[in-house]
Write a protein that holds these residues in place. Sequence first.
Motif, short mmCIF file in Angstrom:
data_model
loop_
_atom_site.label_atom_id
_atom_site.label_comp_id
_atom_site.label_asym_id
_atom_site.label_seq_id
_atom_site.Cartn_x
_atom_site.Cartn_y
_atom_site.Cartn_z
N VAL A 61 0.82 -1.21 0.00
CA VAL A 61 0.00 0.00 0.00
C VAL A 61 0.86 1.26 0.00
O VAL A 61 0.46 2.30 -0.54
N LEU A 62 2.04 1.16 0.56
CA LEU A 62 2.89 2.34 0.70
C LEU A 62 3.53 2.77 -0.61
O LEU A 62 4.00 3.90 -0.74
N SER A 63 3.57 1.87 -1.59
CA SER A 63 4.18 2.22 -2.88
C SER A 63 3.13 2.65 -3.91
O SER A 63 3.49 2.98 -5.05
N LEU A 64 1.85 2.66 -3.53
CA LEU A 64 0.80 2.92 -4.51
C LEU A 64 0.77 4.37 -4.98
O LEU A 64 0.42 4.63 -6.13
N ALA A 65 1.11 5.32 -4.10
CA ALA A 65 1.15 6.72 -4.55
C ALA A 65 2.20 6.87 -5.64
O ALA A 65 1.98 7.56 -6.65
N TRP A 66 3.34 6.22 -5.45
CA TRP A 66 4.41 6.25 -6.47
C TRP A 66 3.92 5.59 -7.75
O TRP A 66 4.17 6.09 -8.86
N ALA A 67 3.22 4.45 -7.61
CA ALA A 67 2.73 3.74 -8.79
C ALA A 67 1.73 4.59 -9.58
O ALA A 67 1.80 4.66 -10.82
N ILE A 68 0.81 5.25 -8.88
CA ILE A 68 -0.16 6.10 -9.56
C ILE A 68 0.53 7.29 -10.21
O ILE A 68 0.14 7.75 -11.28
N ALA A 69 1.60 7.78 -9.55
CA ALA A 69 2.35 8.91 -10.12
C ALA A 69 2.96 8.52 -11.47
O ALA A 69 3.09 9.37 -12.36
N GLN A 70 3.34 7.28 -11.65
CA GLN A 70 3.92 6.85 -12.93
C GLN A 70 2.84 6.70 -14.00
O GLN A 70 3.10 6.90 -15.19
N LEU A 71 1.62 6.38 -13.58
CA LEU A 71 0.54 6.09 -14.53
C LEU A 71 -0.37 7.28 -14.79
O LEU A 71 -0.96 7.40 -15.87
N GLY A 72 -0.53 8.15 -13.77
CA GLY A 72 -1.39 9.32 -13.92
C GLY A 72 -2.79 9.12 -13.39
O GLY A 72 -3.16 8.02 -12.97
N THR B 118 -1.53 12.07 -17.13
CA THR B 118 -0.63 11.05 -17.69
C THR B 118 0.53 10.69 -16.78
O THR B 118 1.39 9.91 -17.16
N GLY B 119 0.57 11.25 -15.58
CA GLY B 119 1.63 10.89 -14.64
C GLY B 119 2.90 11.69 -14.81
O GLY B 119 2.88 12.79 -15.40
N VAL B 120 4.00 11.15 -14.29
CA VAL B 120 5.29 11.84 -14.32
C VAL B 120 5.62 12.26 -15.75
O VAL B 120 5.54 11.46 -16.68
N THR B 121 5.99 13.52 -15.92
CA THR B 121 6.20 14.06 -17.27
C THR B 121 7.62 13.80 -17.76
O THR B 121 8.57 13.69 -16.98
#
Length: 479
Positions: free
Chosen positions: A53-64, A225-228
Amino acid sequence: MMENGGKQTFEVSNDTLQRVGSKSFDDDGRLKRTGTIWTASAHIITAVIGSGVLSLAWAIAQLGWIAGPVVMILFSIVTYYTSTLLATCYRSGDQLSGKRNYTYTQAVRSYLGGFSVKFCGWVQYANLFGVAIGYTIAASISMMAIKRSNCYHSSGGKNPCKMNSNWYMISYGVSEIIFSQIPDFHELWWLSIVAAVMSFTYSFIGLGLGIGKVIGNGRIKGSLTGVTIGTVTESQKIWRTFQALGNIAFAYSYSMILIEIQDTIKSPPAESETMSKATLISVLVTTVFYMLCGCFGYASFGDASPGNLLTGFGFYNPFWLIDIANAGIVIHLVGAYQVYCQPLFSFVESNAAERFPNSDFMSREFEVPIPGCKPYKLNLFRLVWRTLFVILSTVIAMLLPFFNDIVGLIGAIGFWPLTVYLPVEMYITQTKIPKWGIKWIGLQMLSVACFVITILAAAGSIAGVIDDLKVYKPFVTSY
């Protein structure tokens, strides 16, 4: 009579028939199972709402903002659906009176046989071993985060508070050596409940901090779209997107222990019916938490979302609340480690007992008195082998302390074969679905799509590990 992973099985005899007819024993001659929808849900939540659960913010940041939530919902639907298929494979034949399959591998042997059994065994136990490594890394990071947050607070933010992770991994390993002596799932229920409570605790804290951060910012960060490109290179964008899929897969991963959890459930009603309800409850609860924690984490930090929401120091204050959250993570991971490793422990011990049936070292138990409790039954082989297992997983964690990349790789390795492919193939065999029929084609398309996702996620995670190794020195990693 012979031992099987710390449990007793009985040859067909008059004694067995008497046991089957007894109120104290189930239809297979084993002690009456007492698990319910709630204990099964606790086991699942302990396994699922973990460090992933702790890595999900990072995962969503990559996907948008579009792909991130959509992918998470799709993973939850696939996990629930294939878990219900797998739950029907606990018994061969009739769901109330058919032969029980005590482990995932036994279910595969009953329905598929041949190479599938070896394939399942290698993937399942490799995945469980990988989870032990990943949880050791995650627990040590949380322990260090407690120390670092207090150091950062006392220095007023002037001290970077770097520290080595080795001693924290060792201390976590010592605790796991102790808890690994719990014989099996049937005696693990209390630890699962404690761990499940802890998972809710730190998830709520992470969610609360995320909401507070969004309110403080006065706006929702992130993009569709996530991280640019520019913040990262084009190749990094691609590999990180793939790795994010692995991280989300890891966050939903528990199929490899589903059959073992189901073997604790009492009947009637049919165990598959209770397990399907427990799976629905657990996946719904998990998805709500994941969506809230992941989305509010991304809304708080946007492209800068840390790989670990509570230890990546996206949040610094209130430091005492962050300490409570990280302490909850550590306690939860102690229990989750045991939930995941019990099938592996049982597999090794049952095979050893079958190979050396007359060995006192393998089968003899010594009663160790415990004040105020019933005596603990100590088995020397269990003590030695489980201790060596924990030591090995701890040493490897010290060699490869890359949380995000290891989490993504573990999720990728286990997702398609254990969560999708084998449950689908067993269900097709069990229900005799005609080849090239509409339902058969639909199930195969699901399997192929998930296979592609697994390959992409594994590639992204391996690329991340390779990047980490370029600046890494063994046993001297600090945070």
